[in-house]
Design a protein around this motif. Structure first.
Motif, PDB file in Angstrom:
ATOM      1  N   LEU A  75      14.262  19.115  11.170  1.00 15.72           N
ATOM      2  CA  LEU A  75      13.359  18.027  11.550  1.00 15.72           C
ATOM      3  C   LEU A  75      12.362  17.677  10.442  1.00 15.72           C
ATOM      4  CD1 LEU A  75      12.934  16.374  14.239  1.00 15.72           C
ATOM      5  CD2 LEU A  75      10.924  17.798  14.589  1.00 15.72           C
ATOM      6  N   LEU A  76      11.765  18.701   9.825  1.00 17.82           N
ATOM      7  CA  LEU A  76      10.736  18.427   8.812  1.00 17.82           C
ATOM      8  C   LEU A  76      11.246  17.583   7.646  1.00 17.82           C
ATOM      9  CD1 LEU A  76       8.399  21.540   8.301  1.00 17.82           C
ATOM     10  CD2 LEU A  76       7.818  19.264   9.148  1.00 17.82           C
ATOM     11  N   PRO A  77      12.431  17.865   7.089  1.00 17.02           N
ATOM     12  CA  PRO A  77      12.910  17.004   5.995  1.00 17.02           C
ATOM     13  C   PRO A  77      13.059  15.540   6.411  1.00 17.02           C
ATOM     14  CG  PRO A  77      14.182  19.039   6.073  1.00 17.02           C
ATOM     15  CD  PRO A  77      13.349  18.999   7.324  1.00 17.02           C
ATOM     16  N   LEU A  78      13.519  15.325   7.653  1.00 19.31           N
ATOM     17  CA  LEU A  78      13.683  13.961   8.139  1.00 19.31           C
ATOM     18  C   LEU A  78      12.332  13.259   8.249  1.00 19.31           C
ATOM     19  CD1 LEU A  78      16.260  12.450   8.822  1.00 19.31           C
ATOM     20  CD2 LEU A  78      15.954  13.079  11.221  1.00 19.31           C
ATOM     21  N   PHE A  79      11.330  13.974   8.771  1.00 20.83           N
ATOM     22  CA  PHE A  79       9.979  13.421   8.847  1.00 20.83           C
ATOM     23  C   PHE A  79       9.431  13.128   7.450  1.00 20.83           C
ATOM     24  CE2 PHE A  79       8.178  14.810  13.255  1.00 20.83           C
ATOM     25  CZ  PHE A  79       9.304  14.305  13.873  1.00 20.83           C
ATOM     26  N   LEU A  80       9.637  14.069   6.529  1.00 22.39           N
ATOM     27  CA  LEU A  80       9.113  13.922   5.170  1.00 22.39           C
ATOM     28  C   LEU A  80       9.729  12.722   4.464  1.00 22.39           C
ATOM     29  CD1 LEU A  80       7.421  15.146   2.814  1.00 22.39           C
ATOM     30  CD2 LEU A  80       9.449  16.481   2.208  1.00 22.39           C
ATOM     31  N   ILE A  81      11.043  12.574   4.569  1.00 20.15           N
ATOM     32  CA  ILE A  81      11.723  11.447   3.916  1.00 20.15           C
ATOM     33  C   ILE A  81      11.274  10.121   4.526  1.00 20.15           C
ATOM     34  CG2 ILE A  81      13.975  10.355   3.572  1.00 20.15           C
ATOM     35  CD1 ILE A  81      15.147  13.232   3.471  1.00 20.15           C
ATOM     36  N   THR A  82      11.160  10.087   5.849  1.00 18.98           N
ATOM     37  CA  THR A  82      10.744   8.850   6.526  1.00 18.98           C
ATOM     38  C   THR A  82       9.347   8.427   6.086  1.00 18.98           C
ATOM     39  OG1 THR A  82      12.089   9.435   8.459  1.00 18.98           O
ATOM     40  CG2 THR A  82      10.390   7.761   8.773  1.00 18.98           C
ATOM     41  N   GLN A  83       8.407   9.378   6.063  1.00 16.72           N
ATOM     42  CA  GLN A  83       7.040   9.054   5.661  1.00 16.72           C
ATOM     43  C   GLN A  83       6.977   8.670   4.190  1.00 16.72           C
ATOM     44  OE1 GLN A  83       4.367   8.915   7.791  1.00 16.72           O
ATOM     45  NE2 GLN A  83       3.176   8.096   6.098  1.00 16.72           N
ATOM     46  N   THR A  84       7.798   9.315   3.362  1.00 15.51           N
ATOM     47  CA  THR A  84       7.811   8.987   1.928  1.00 15.51           C
ATOM     48  C   THR A  84       8.247   7.541   1.707  1.00 15.51           C
ATOM     49  OG1 THR A  84       8.311  11.289   1.322  1.00 15.51           O
ATOM     50  CG2 THR A  84       8.796   9.590  -0.317  1.00 15.51           C
ATOM     51  N   LEU A  85       9.330   7.143   2.368  1.00 11.99           N
ATOM     52  CA  LEU A  85       9.815   5.767   2.203  1.00 11.99           C
ATOM     53  C   LEU A  85       8.843   4.759   2.806  1.00 11.99           C
ATOM     54  CD1 LEU A  85      13.643   6.207   2.775  1.00 11.99           C
ATOM     55  CD2 LEU A  85      12.504   5.428   0.693  1.00 11.99           C
ATOM     56  N   GLN A  86       8.211   5.134   3.915  1.00 10.57           N
ATOM     57  CA  GLN A  86       7.210   4.230   4.497  1.00 10.57           C
ATOM     58  C   GLN A  86       6.088   3.983   3.500  1.00 10.57           C
ATOM     59  OE1 GLN A  86       3.877   5.016   5.624  1.00 10.57           O
ATOM     60  NE2 GLN A  86       3.490   3.086   6.671  1.00 10.57           N
ATOM     61  N   TYR A  87       5.651   5.047   2.833  1.00 10.82           N
ATOM     62  CA  TYR A  87       4.566   4.897   1.864  1.00 10.82           C
ATOM     63  C   TYR A  87       5.016   4.096   0.647  1.00 10.82           C
ATOM     64  CZ  TYR A  87       0.694   6.006  -1.206  1.00 10.82           C
ATOM     65  OH  TYR A  87      -0.384   5.902  -2.045  1.00 10.82           O
ATOM     66  N   LEU A  88       6.207   4.394   0.147  1.00 12.36           N
ATOM     67  CA  LEU A  88       6.715   3.670  -1.015  1.00 12.36           C
ATOM     68  C   LEU A  88       6.873   2.182  -0.733  1.00 12.36           C
ATOM     69  CD1 LEU A  88       9.411   6.151  -2.365  1.00 12.36           C
ATOM     70  CD2 LEU A  88       7.544   5.168  -3.706  1.00 12.36           C
ATOM     71  N   ASP A  89       7.422   1.861   0.428  1.00 12.24           N
ATOM     72  CA  ASP A  89       7.642   0.452   0.763  1.00 12.24           C
ATOM     73  C   ASP A  89       6.324  -0.289   0.953  1.00 12.24           C
ATOM     74  OD1 ASP A  89      10.320   0.968   0.654  1.00 12.24           O
ATOM     75  OD2 ASP A  89      10.594   1.147   2.808  1.00 12.24           O
ATOM     76  N   LYS A  90       5.355   0.408   1.545  1.00 11.40           N
ATOM     77  CA  LYS A  90       4.047  -0.203   1.766  1.00 11.40           C
ATOM     78  C   LYS A  90       3.337  -0.493   0.441  1.00 11.40           C
ATOM     79  CE  LYS A  90       0.745   2.581   3.054  1.00 11.40           C
ATOM     80  NZ  LYS A  90      -0.100   3.472   3.881  1.00 11.40           N
ATOM     81  N   THR A  91       3.472   0.436  -0.513  1.00 10.03           N
ATOM     82  CA  THR A  91       2.737   0.312  -1.778  1.00 10.03           C
ATOM     83  C   THR A  91       3.571  -0.304  -2.896  1.00 10.03           C
ATOM     84  OG1 THR A  91       3.349   2.592  -2.361  1.00 10.03           O
ATOM     85  CG2 THR A  91       1.261   2.282  -1.218  1.00 10.03           C
ATOM     86  N   ALA A  92       4.779  -0.778  -2.569  1.00  8.09           N
ATOM     87  CA  ALA A  92       5.622  -1.389  -3.602  1.00  8.09           C
ATOM     88  C   ALA A  92       4.916  -2.557  -4.278  1.00  8.09           C
ATOM     89  CB  ALA A  92       6.943  -1.852  -2.988  1.00  8.09           C
ATOM     90  N   LEU A  93       4.049  -3.235  -3.524  1.00  6.02           N
ATOM     91  CA  LEU A  93       3.299  -4.366  -4.077  1.00  6.02           C
ATOM     92  C   LEU A  93       2.431  -3.922  -5.256  1.00  6.02           C
ATOM     93  CD1 LEU A  93       3.167  -7.374  -3.102  1.00  6.02           C
ATOM     94  CD2 LEU A  93       0.957  -6.810  -2.090  1.00  6.02           C
ATOM     95  N   ASN A  94       1.924  -2.695  -5.183  1.00  4.55           N
ATOM     96  CA  ASN A  94       1.096  -2.128  -6.248  1.00  4.55           C
ATOM     97  C   ASN A  94       1.875  -2.094  -7.563  1.00  4.55           C
ATOM     98  OD1 ASN A  94      -0.899  -0.716  -7.652  1.00  4.55           O
ATOM     99  ND2 ASN A  94      -0.274   1.265  -6.825  1.00  4.55           N
ATOM    100  N   TYR A  95       3.127  -1.616  -7.490  1.00  5.69           N
ATOM    101  CA  TYR A  95       3.948  -1.506  -8.707  1.00  5.69           C
ATOM    102  C   TYR A  95       4.492  -2.865  -9.122  1.00  5.69           C
ATOM    103  CZ  TYR A  95       3.610   3.295  -7.105  1.00  5.69           C
ATOM    104  OH  TYR A  95       3.117   4.495  -6.663  1.00  5.69           O
ATOM    105  N   ALA A  96       4.826  -3.709  -8.143  1.00  4.38           N
ATOM    106  CA  ALA A  96       5.326  -5.044  -8.469  1.00  4.38           C
ATOM    107  C   ALA A  96       4.265  -5.855  -9.208  1.00  4.38           C
ATOM    108  CB  ALA A  96       5.753  -5.759  -7.196  1.00  4.38           C
ATOM    109  N   LYS A  97       3.000  -5.645  -8.865  1.00  2.56           N
ATOM    110  CA  LYS A  97       1.899  -6.348  -9.548  1.00  2.56           C
ATOM    111  C   LYS A  97       1.876  -5.995 -11.031  1.00  2.56           C
ATOM    112  CE  LYS A  97      -3.208  -6.361  -9.675  1.00  2.56           C
ATOM    113  NZ  LYS A  97      -3.455  -7.801  -9.753  1.00  2.56           N
ATOM    114  N   VAL A  98       2.090  -4.714 -11.335  1.00  6.02           N
ATOM    115  CA  VAL A  98       2.073  -4.258 -12.724  1.00  6.02           C
ATOM    116  C   VAL A  98       3.165  -4.954 -13.541  1.00  6.02           C
ATOM    117  CG1 VAL A  98       2.394  -2.243 -14.226  1.00  6.02           C
ATOM    118  CG2 VAL A  98       1.057  -2.018 -12.125  1.00  6.02           C
ATOM    119  N   PHE A  99       4.315  -5.258 -12.876  1.00  8.07           N
ATOM    120  CA  PHE A  99       5.453  -5.857 -13.590  1.00  8.07           C
ATOM    121  C   PHE A  99       5.521  -7.371 -13.458  1.00  8.07           C
ATOM    122  CE2 PHE A  99       7.026  -1.463 -12.998  1.00  8.07           C
ATOM    123  CZ  PHE A  99       7.210  -1.150 -14.336  1.00  8.07           C
ATOM    124  N   GLY A 100       4.424  -7.992 -13.052  1.00 10.32           N
ATOM    125  CA  GLY A 100       4.341  -9.435 -13.138  1.00 10.32           C
ATOM    126  C   GLY A 100       4.663 -10.219 -11.877  1.00 10.32           C
TER     127      GLY A 100
END
Length: 526
Positions: free
Chosen positions: A81-106
């Motif tokens: 269960l823990l790996p599934l929770f960890l992966i889900t939360q990781t992708l949620q965070y990455l997708d939410k903050t993708a705008l941060n990295y997209a801003k850097v690349f124009g």
């Protein structure tokens, strides 16, 4: 009241049941499986709206849980269960903050965005999140949680992909709003679900493990950005590559969650059928029950009158204002100190490693020693106050570049208070209906803070962002005060209950929790 034999009451030191906010280190009970017929699953009609009640009553008829069985069940849940929770939360965070990295690349330039439009694009995500998260939390209780979370992940992954076809600021705003709507199931949902699988004294470490995903996500995002920055010319704009990668992976995760994430220990196919009643019994020891499929409005309104709800909500607002700055401007702030895009990404990665380390240390301490949850939260808060003070008051000169960077890194310890604050909901509030309302209030405060945070990063103050630094420090001070008041309130409440009702009975507390009582109604809850 069930006519099945009750658990053998084990003499327990009452101090184990009178912590200020921690679980009692409850006795592990023995189950003798000889000649016991355990059905493959417990029918819902056997337990009514209280999920797991039939399995709990069955476990009482079977005897005590052995230490070996307890460990076997816990390890199996940890591994699957823990790996599934960890992966889900990781992708949620990455997708939410993708705008941060997209801003850097124009991306900002490609969309024709100017002024504070980027901040508005970051903030509108939390408007969608705020609107949708109470509904998702209700659905997770009413329906099969794994399927609900799987649908959510698949659609938000699709929404991330849609971002590559955005042409202007309006498109960005609409897409980010719906991204917030579908990501709103994740962090509140995983926090509530952790309480369905683990004993109260096991929750802090497990929750800090899967929520360390925000640090892992930050590191993965930074390394991804660093790698993309070193790519040769590519026909696809670099900012679009970020959305292509993350959206595709998230949609695959959604399919996995839909088919493999169980609804709770009483129906988990990957737990041996003879172990499922014991798996429920373990969780019942916390005295708050699992979940109910029918919403109890009386219990829901109790959450609105509970001081714990408002202390935690105000503290969440205090931490979310700086979080809104951190998640959307980390790369920009570090780059503004004079570093290249590549080096800024690596330095941000270093700060995120501190986030992971501090979370795991706090989780270990809070699990190992009773009555240390709010202590760990306070330590994390004070480190954040110190870090933002360095950002606010150190001169913005080359001589102080490293000092200001270290101050920015220290802010990553904010996740201690955030994460263990959510533990307080899953382990200290009885009745699923009350937990849903309390959690919804807390996440509304989370959304409001994250909406306000990016708006304090004024474009004309770049790269110092002085207003944002002051706002971050004020937020952490508010958070520290609220957690201190919560500490005092819970300590006084336990003392009052001991004086009024005498020592708590852990078995009665478990019975009452499984029957859907709130912690206020359950006089044996501490």
């Amino acid at each position: 009241m069930s006519t099945l034999p009750t658990l053998e009451r084990q003499v327990t030191d009452s101090s184990e049941w009178t912590s200020d906010m921690d679980a009692e280190k409850g006795a592990v009970k023995h189950i003798d499986h000889a000649n016991v017929n355990v059905p493959d699953a417990i029918a819902e009609e056997d337990e009514g709206p209280n999920v797991g009640l039939a399995a709990y009553e069955q476990s009482k008829a079977m005897g005590e849980v052995t230490p070996e069985q307890n460990k076997r069940i816990r390890v199996r849940i940890d591994l699957l269960l823990l790996p599934l929770f960890l992966i889900t939360q990781t992708l949620q965070y990455l997708d939410k903050t993708a705008l941060n990295y997209a801003k850097v690349f124009g991306m900002e330039k490609a969309m024709g965005m100017h002024g504070n439009q980027y901040s508005l694009g970051a903030a509108i995500f939390y408007i969608g999140y705020m609107v949708a998260q109470p509904g998702w939390q209700y659905a997770l209780g009413r329906l099969h949680a794994g399927k609900v979370l799987g649908v959510s992940a698949f659609i938000w992954g699709l929404t991330v992909l849609v971002m590559v076809w955005s042409k202007n600021f309006t498109h960005v705003m609409v897409t980010r709003f719906f991204l917030g709507v579908f990501e709103a199931a994740v962090t509140p949902g995983l926090s509530l679900m952790t309480g369905w699988w683990y004993k109260r004294d096991e929750i802090p470490l497990r929750q800090t493990i899967w929520y360390s995903a925000v640090g892992w996500g930050g590191m993965i995002g930074s390394l991804m950005a660093a790698g993309i920055s070193k790519m040769d010319d590519h026909p696809t704009p670099r900012w679009k590559l970020i959305f292509y990668i993350l959206g595709s992976v998230t949609m695959a995760l959604g399919i996995c969650l839909y088919f493999f994430l169980a609804d709770g220990p009483s129906t988990a196919k990957w737990i041996k059928k003879e172990d499922r009643p014991a798996a429920v019994n373990r969780v019942a020891q916390s005295g708050v029950g699992l979940k109910t499929t029918n919403f109890n409005w009386t219990h829901g309104f109790q959450a609105l009158k509970d001081p714990k709800t408002w202390f935690l909500s105000l503290a969440m607002f205090g931490s979310s204002v700086p979080n809104g700055v951190l998640t959307n401007f980390s790369g920009t702030i570090i780059k503004g100190l004079g570093y290249s895009t590549f080096n800024a990404a690596l330095l941000d990665c270093a700060g995120r490693s501190l986030q992971v380390i501090s979370l795991l240390i706090a989780g270990l301490v809070a699990t190992r020693w009773a009555n240390t949850r709010l202590l760990m939260m306070t330590v994390g808060n004070l480190i954040c106050v110190m870090g933002t003070a360095m950002m606010s008051f150190l001169p913005f000169t080359k001589h102080y570049t490293w000092a200001r960077l270290i101050g920015f890194w220290l802010v990553n310890t904010q996740s201690i208070g955030f994460t263990i604050g959510l533990v307080m909901v899953s382990s200290n509030i009885g009745s699923y209906s009350k937990r849903v309302v309390a959690s919804s209030c807390i996440f509304i405060a989370y959304c409001v803070g994250n909406i306000v945070g990016p708006l304090t990063a004024l474009e004309h103050e770049a790269p110092r962002y002085q207003t944002a630094a002051y706002s971050m420090m004020a937020g952490y001070i508010l958070k520290t005060i609220c957690h201190g008041l919560l500490w005092v309130y819970m300590w006084r409440d336990n003392k009052s209950r001991d004086k009024k009702y005498g020592p708590a009975d852990p078995v009665t507390a478990a019975d009452n929790g499984m029957k859907g009582m709130t912690e206020t109604e359950n006089i044996h809850f501490r």
